[in-house]
Structure formats: structure tokens, C-alpha cells
Scaffold this motif. Structure first.
Motif, PDB file in Angstrom:
ATOM      1  N   THR A   1       8.413  -7.097 -21.859  1.00  0.00           N
ATOM      2  CA  THR A   1       8.098  -6.866 -20.452  1.00  0.00           C
ATOM      3  C   THR A   1       7.222  -5.621 -20.399  1.00  0.00           C
ATOM      4  OG1 THR A   1       9.934  -5.390 -19.806  1.00  0.00           O
ATOM      5  CG2 THR A   1      10.384  -7.766 -19.794  1.00  0.00           C
ATOM      6  N   PRO A   2       6.449  -5.423 -19.303  1.00  0.00           N
ATOM      7  CA  PRO A   2       6.428  -6.190 -18.068  1.00  0.00           C
ATOM      8  C   PRO A   2       5.862  -7.606 -18.215  1.00  0.00           C
ATOM      9  CG  PRO A   2       5.369  -4.030 -17.764  1.00  0.00           C
ATOM     10  CD  PRO A   2       5.605  -4.212 -19.209  1.00  0.00           C
ATOM     11  N   GLN A   3       6.283  -8.451 -17.230  1.00  0.00           N
ATOM     12  CA  GLN A   3       5.724  -9.786 -17.056  1.00  0.00           C
ATOM     13  C   GLN A   3       5.194  -9.822 -15.625  1.00  0.00           C
ATOM     14  OE1 GLN A   3       8.475 -12.849 -18.295  1.00  0.00           O
ATOM     15  NE2 GLN A   3       8.563 -12.006 -20.377  1.00  0.00           N
ATOM     16  N   ALA A   4       3.989 -10.352 -15.432  1.00  0.00           N
ATOM     17  CA  ALA A   4       3.288 -10.220 -14.143  1.00  0.00           C
ATOM     18  C   ALA A   4       2.984 -11.578 -13.527  1.00  0.00           C
ATOM     19  CB  ALA A   4       1.982  -9.450 -14.356  1.00  0.00           C
ATOM     20  N   PHE A   5       3.418 -11.755 -12.280  1.00  0.00           N
ATOM     21  CA  PHE A   5       3.190 -13.009 -11.555  1.00  0.00           C
ATOM     22  C   PHE A   5       2.943 -12.710 -10.089  1.00  0.00           C
ATOM     23  CE2 PHE A   5       6.183 -13.641 -15.005  1.00  0.00           C
ATOM     24  CZ  PHE A   5       5.551 -14.636 -15.729  1.00  0.00           C
ATOM     25  N   ARG A   6       2.223 -13.623  -9.404  1.00  0.00           N
ATOM     26  CA  ARG A   6       2.105 -13.551  -7.949  1.00  0.00           C
ATOM     27  C   ARG A   6       3.489 -13.778  -7.344  1.00  0.00           C
ATOM     28  NH1 ARG A   6      -2.479 -10.963  -7.251  1.00  0.00           N
ATOM     29  NH2 ARG A   6      -3.732 -11.501  -9.044  1.00  0.00           N
TER      30      ARG A   6
ATOM     31  N   ALA B   1      15.929  -1.082 -19.383  1.00  0.00           N
ATOM     32  CA  ALA B   1      16.321  -0.629 -20.718  1.00  0.00           C
ATOM     33  C   ALA B   1      15.148  -0.673 -21.706  1.00  0.00           C
ATOM     34  CB  ALA B   1      17.475  -1.483 -21.231  1.00  0.00           C
ATOM     35  N   ARG B   2      13.911  -0.668 -21.185  1.00  0.00           N
ATOM     36  CA  ARG B   2      12.724  -0.708 -22.048  1.00  0.00           C
ATOM     37  C   ARG B   2      11.889   0.534 -21.724  1.00  0.00           C
ATOM     38  NH1 ARG B   2      10.791  -5.233 -24.982  1.00  0.00           N
ATOM     39  NH2 ARG B   2      12.101  -6.778 -23.954  1.00  0.00           N
ATOM     40  N   PRO B   3      12.197   1.657 -22.425  1.00  0.00           N
ATOM     41  CA  PRO B   3      11.674   2.953 -21.978  1.00  0.00           C
ATOM     42  C   PRO B   3      10.297   3.341 -22.514  1.00  0.00           C
ATOM     43  CG  PRO B   3      13.192   3.280 -23.796  1.00  0.00           C
ATOM     44  CD  PRO B   3      13.185   1.797 -23.503  1.00  0.00           C
TER      45      PRO B   3
ATOM     46  N   ILE C   1      16.241   4.492 -17.847  1.00  0.00           N
ATOM     47  CA  ILE C   1      15.658   3.945 -16.621  1.00  0.00           C
ATOM     48  C   ILE C   1      14.610   4.899 -16.040  1.00  0.00           C
ATOM     49  CG2 ILE C   1      17.522   4.831 -15.126  1.00  0.00           C
ATOM     50  CD1 ILE C   1      17.158   2.290 -13.421  1.00  0.00           C
ATOM     51  N   GLU C   2      14.809   6.206 -16.247  1.00  0.00           N
ATOM     52  CA  GLU C   2      13.817   7.163 -15.740  1.00  0.00           C
ATOM     53  C   GLU C   2      12.524   7.056 -16.536  1.00  0.00           C
ATOM     54  OE1 GLU C   2      15.329  11.120 -15.182  1.00  0.00           O
ATOM     55  OE2 GLU C   2      13.370  11.908 -14.566  1.00  0.00           O
ATOM     56  N   HIS C   3      12.641   6.897 -17.847  1.00  0.00           N
ATOM     57  CA  HIS C   3      11.432   6.686 -18.663  1.00  0.00           C
ATOM     58  C   HIS C   3      10.691   5.438 -18.177  1.00  0.00           C
ATOM     59  CE1 HIS C   3      11.967   9.707 -21.814  1.00  0.00           C
ATOM     60  NE2 HIS C   3      13.246   9.388 -21.904  1.00  0.00           N
ATOM     61  N   ALA C   4      11.443   4.360 -17.923  1.00  0.00           N
ATOM     62  CA  ALA C   4      10.803   3.100 -17.518  1.00  0.00           C
ATOM     63  C   ALA C   4      10.097   3.266 -16.166  1.00  0.00           C
ATOM     64  CB  ALA C   4      11.846   1.984 -17.456  1.00  0.00           C
ATOM     65  N   LEU C   5      10.794   3.866 -15.209  1.00  0.00           N
ATOM     66  CA  LEU C   5      10.193   4.025 -13.867  1.00  0.00           C
ATOM     67  C   LEU C   5       9.012   4.984 -13.901  1.00  0.00           C
ATOM     68  CD1 LEU C   5      13.410   4.051 -11.649  1.00  0.00           C
ATOM     69  CD2 LEU C   5      11.561   2.346 -11.590  1.00  0.00           C
ATOM     70  N   GLU C   6       9.132   6.054 -14.684  1.00  0.00           N
ATOM     71  CA  GLU C   6       8.016   7.011 -14.807  1.00  0.00           C
ATOM     72  C   GLU C   6       6.776   6.325 -15.361  1.00  0.00           C
ATOM     73  OE1 GLU C   6       7.741  10.703 -15.108  1.00  0.00           O
ATOM     74  OE2 GLU C   6       9.441  10.925 -13.735  1.00  0.00           O
TER      75      GLU C   6
ATOM     76  N   VAL D   1      -0.316 -11.599 -23.599  1.00  0.00           N
ATOM     77  CA  VAL D   1      -1.163 -10.420 -23.776  1.00  0.00           C
ATOM     78  C   VAL D   1      -0.555  -9.591 -24.889  1.00  0.00           C
ATOM     79  CG1 VAL D   1      -2.067  -8.349 -22.655  1.00  0.00           C
ATOM     80  CG2 VAL D   1      -1.756 -10.461 -21.327  1.00  0.00           C
ATOM     81  N   GLU D   2      -1.282  -9.410 -25.972  1.00  0.00           N
ATOM     82  CA  GLU D   2      -0.693  -8.688 -27.103  1.00  0.00           C
ATOM     83  C   GLU D   2      -0.462  -7.231 -26.738  1.00  0.00           C
ATOM     84  OE1 GLU D   2      -2.398  -9.415 -30.924  1.00  0.00           O
ATOM     85  OE2 GLU D   2      -1.062  -7.986 -31.897  1.00  0.00           O
ATOM     86  N   GLY D   3       0.814  -6.822 -26.780  1.00  0.00           N
ATOM     87  CA  GLY D   3       1.181  -5.458 -26.411  1.00  0.00           C
ATOM     88  C   GLY D   3       1.649  -4.674 -27.629  1.00  0.00           C
ATOM     89  N   ARG D   4       1.962  -3.410 -27.392  1.00  0.00           N
ATOM     90  CA  ARG D   4       2.440  -2.542 -28.473  1.00  0.00           C
ATOM     91  C   ARG D   4       3.799  -3.022 -28.985  1.00  0.00           C
ATOM     92  NH1 ARG D   4       0.584   3.309 -27.981  1.00  0.00           N
ATOM     93  NH2 ARG D   4       2.515   3.647 -29.125  1.00  0.00           N
ATOM     94  N   GLU D   5       3.950  -2.985 -30.296  1.00  0.00           N
ATOM     95  CA  GLU D   5       5.211  -3.451 -30.883  1.00  0.00           C
ATOM     96  C   GLU D   5       6.337  -2.446 -30.671  1.00  0.00           C
ATOM     97  OE1 GLU D   5       5.117  -5.546 -34.430  1.00  0.00           O
ATOM     98  OE2 GLU D   5       2.973  -5.946 -34.338  1.00  0.00           O
ATOM     99  N   ASP D   6       5.978  -1.210 -30.277  1.00  0.00           N
ATOM    100  CA  ASP D   6       7.029  -0.204 -30.076  1.00  0.00           C
ATOM    101  C   ASP D   6       7.514  -0.165 -28.617  1.00  0.00           C
ATOM    102  OD1 ASP D   6       4.849   1.031 -28.890  1.00  0.00           O
ATOM    103  OD2 ASP D   6       4.848   2.793 -30.210  1.00  0.00           O
ATOM    104  N   ASN D   7       7.173  -1.191 -27.837  1.00  0.00           N
ATOM    105  CA  ASN D   7       7.705  -1.337 -26.472  1.00  0.00           C
ATOM    106  C   ASN D   7       9.079  -2.007 -26.586  1.00  0.00           C
ATOM    107  OD1 ASN D   7       8.212  -1.991 -23.809  1.00  0.00           O
ATOM    108  ND2 ASN D   7       6.488  -3.418 -23.617  1.00  0.00           N
ATOM    109  N   LEU D   8      10.031  -1.266 -27.151  1.00  0.00           N
ATOM    110  CA  LEU D   8      11.300  -1.915 -27.509  1.00  0.00           C
ATOM    111  C   LEU D   8      12.312  -1.899 -26.378  1.00  0.00           C
ATOM    112  CD1 LEU D   8      13.608   0.146 -29.898  1.00  0.00           C
ATOM    113  CD2 LEU D   8      12.016   1.153 -28.281  1.00  0.00           C
ATOM    114  N   LYS D   9      13.139  -2.944 -26.335  1.00  0.00           N
ATOM    115  CA  LYS D   9      14.276  -2.983 -25.406  1.00  0.00           C
ATOM    116  C   LYS D   9      15.483  -2.457 -26.146  1.00  0.00           C
ATOM    117  CE  LYS D   9      16.693  -6.515 -24.332  1.00  0.00           C
ATOM    118  NZ  LYS D   9      17.322  -7.728 -23.815  1.00  0.00           N
TER     119      LYS D   9
END
Ligand code: CTP
Ligand code: MG
Length: 233
Positions: A167-172, A106-108, A32-37, A207-215
Motif C-alpha cells: 500500500t498505498p492503493q489508489a482508486f476513484r 502499520a506500514r511506516p 501510525i504517526e510515521h504513516a500519517l506523516e 506500480v513498482e514501489g520500494r521494497e522497504d515499504n514494509l508492513k
């Protein structure tokens, strides 16, 4: 202003063990610290609301990180309940038009380039945007079991046009709130925010993101996260 909502109220049933996976350590820090950072070190993100499980004694008590506010609230029984609780805990003065980035605790291994690309796409699409990756594997549909208990292949499915939602997923704020409240009222468990938004007839951008953004879901994922995070620790 752009805030991030971080659901962190899960128990990590599939991972198993005593410690909920968001508090497991990789490369010296809890996930969670990796994710928040990653989120709060980005200049486009102004603050975070973290949804915690009732009675969570492991939360380190941060009220700010990188000079930006961190607020907590109680999560709910399903991930979507935790996200809605976090949305409702945003500070007074947050507008309907505010862009919100929902990201799993859980997605650091989230990189700044992906955050920037997502925010840019969401600013250009009223229906929001999500990070995603095209499916690379060959997909098999399982049929009846054989005598060993293993299912047999019934068919090979086309992977054309299929993406994995990240994730992230972005909405108003207004759209996300309406989508999550409607899904809850209809008794639907949305496994990501986009699913709830799609049910309103909207079409968020991929939006195509990095494949190593693993959960991190299983122990094997944690070993991979450790490897990825140690490289830029
Ligand atoms: N989450 C949450 N509230 C819930 C369930 C999940 O805030 N009621 C959070 C988790 O803490 C995690 C994210 O949503 O950061 C993604 O969920 P998932 O990977 O499914 O985590 P868990 O629900 O904890 O794991 P499992 O499904 O294996 O129990
Ligand atoms: Mg879960």
C-alpha cells in the motif's frame, strides 16, 4: 482533491502483546504517526480519514497534521470493513471522481517518490493502481509432513509474473465504494482493495514501489522498521 484512508482498527493478533502494533514506537514515534506523516506531508494528499477500533484509548486525537484535516471513524471487523467505513466518513462534498489512497497504519516506511509514482499511475488508469514489488524469493509448495512435523517440498513454483501487493492503493471513490460493497454483499473477505476491484472485472495497474515499504506484522518486522526509519529520522 486526493484523500487518504488509513485502516487502523486492527488488534495485531499475529504480532501479539498488549499494544496494537500501529501504536508501537519505532525511531521515536508510533508507526501510525510515521504513516500519517508520510502521507500528509506529500503535496498531492489533502486529508486523511483514520478508521479506529471501538474504544481505542491510544489515538492521540489529531484533527490536523501538516495543516491538513484528519478525521476519524469507527472501523469494522475486517480490514475491508474499516476501509469502507473510512470511505463513508469522507467529508460532504467529496465527489465520486475523487482519488483515494488506502494505506495501512502499520506500514511506516513510505517514501514521497512512491506516493508520487502511484498518484501519476492512478491518474492514467481508470481501474486504479497499487504499489507492488516483484517476488524475489524462490517459492516452494508444501506437501505432506515428515516425521519431525516439518512439511516436505511438493514442488517449486514459478515466480514469473508474481508481485507482492503493498500500500498505498489508489482508486476513484465511486469504483472503490462499489467494489467494497459488492465484496461485502458476496461475503468475500478482500485482503486488499485491488482484490475487491478485480472482482468487478477491472485491472488496476502495478506500480513498482520500494521494497522497504514494509508492513509490520511480527516483532522481527518492527526491528527492521526501526532500522529503516532511524536512518532518516
Ligand atoms: N485493520 C483495520 N481493521 C481491521 C483489521 C485490520 O483497520 N478489522 C488495519 C490494521 O490496523 C492495519 C491494516 O489494517 O493497519 C493491515 O492489517 P494487518 O496487518 O492484518 O493488521 P491486524 O489485523 O491488526 O493484524 P493481525 O492480522 O495480525 O491481527
Ligand atoms: Mg489482519
Amino acid at each position: 482533491m486526493t484523500w487518504t484512508l488509513v485502516p487502523a482498527a486492527g488488534s495485531g493478533r499475529r504480532f501479539g502483546g498488549e499494544v496494537p502494533k500501529q501504536y508501537l514506537r519505532a525511531a521515536g514515534k508510533p508507526l501510525i504517526e510515521h504513516a500519517l506523516e508520510a502521507l500528509l506531508s506529500h503535496p498531492g494528499v489533502d486529508g486523511a480519514v483514520v478508521a479506529l477500533a471501538e474504544g481505542d484509548a491510544r489515538w492521540p486525537g489529531w484533527t490536523s497534521l501538516h495543516g491538513k484535516p484528519v478525521i476519524t471513524c469507527s472501523g469494522g471487523g475486517e480490514r475491508a470493513d474499516s476501509v469502507l467505513a473510512a470511505l463513508l466518513a469522507l467529508p460532504a462534498g467529496t465527489t465520486d471522481n475523487e482519488l483515494l489512497l488506502v494505506h495501512d497504519a502499520a506500514r511506516p516506511n513510505l517514501h514521497a517518490t512512491d506516493i508520487a509514482a502511484l498518484i501519476a499511475a492512478a491518474n492514467g488508469c481508470a481501474d486504479g493502481a497499487i504499489l507492488a514489488a516483484p517476488v524475489r524469493d524462490t517459492l516452494k509448495r508444501a506437501g505432506a509432513g515428515n516425521p519431525d512435523g516439518n512439511p516436505c517440498i511438493a514442488a517449486t513454483e514459478s515466480r514469473d509474473g508474481l508481485w507482492r501487493a503493498l500500500t498505498p492503493q489508489a482508486f476513484r471513490r465511486d469504483l472503490l465504494r462499489r467494489a467494497l460493497e459488492r465484496a461485502r454483499a458476496d461475503g468475500l473477505v478482500a485482503t486488499d482493495e485491488a482484490m475487491a476491484v478485480e472482482r468487478l472485472g477491472r485491472h488496476p495497474a502495478l506500480v513498482e514501489g520500494r521494497e522497504d515499504n514494509l508492513k509490520v506484522t511480527t516483532p522481527a518486522d518492527l526491528a527492521l522498521a526501526e532500522f529503516l526509519l532511524a536512518r532518516h529520522a
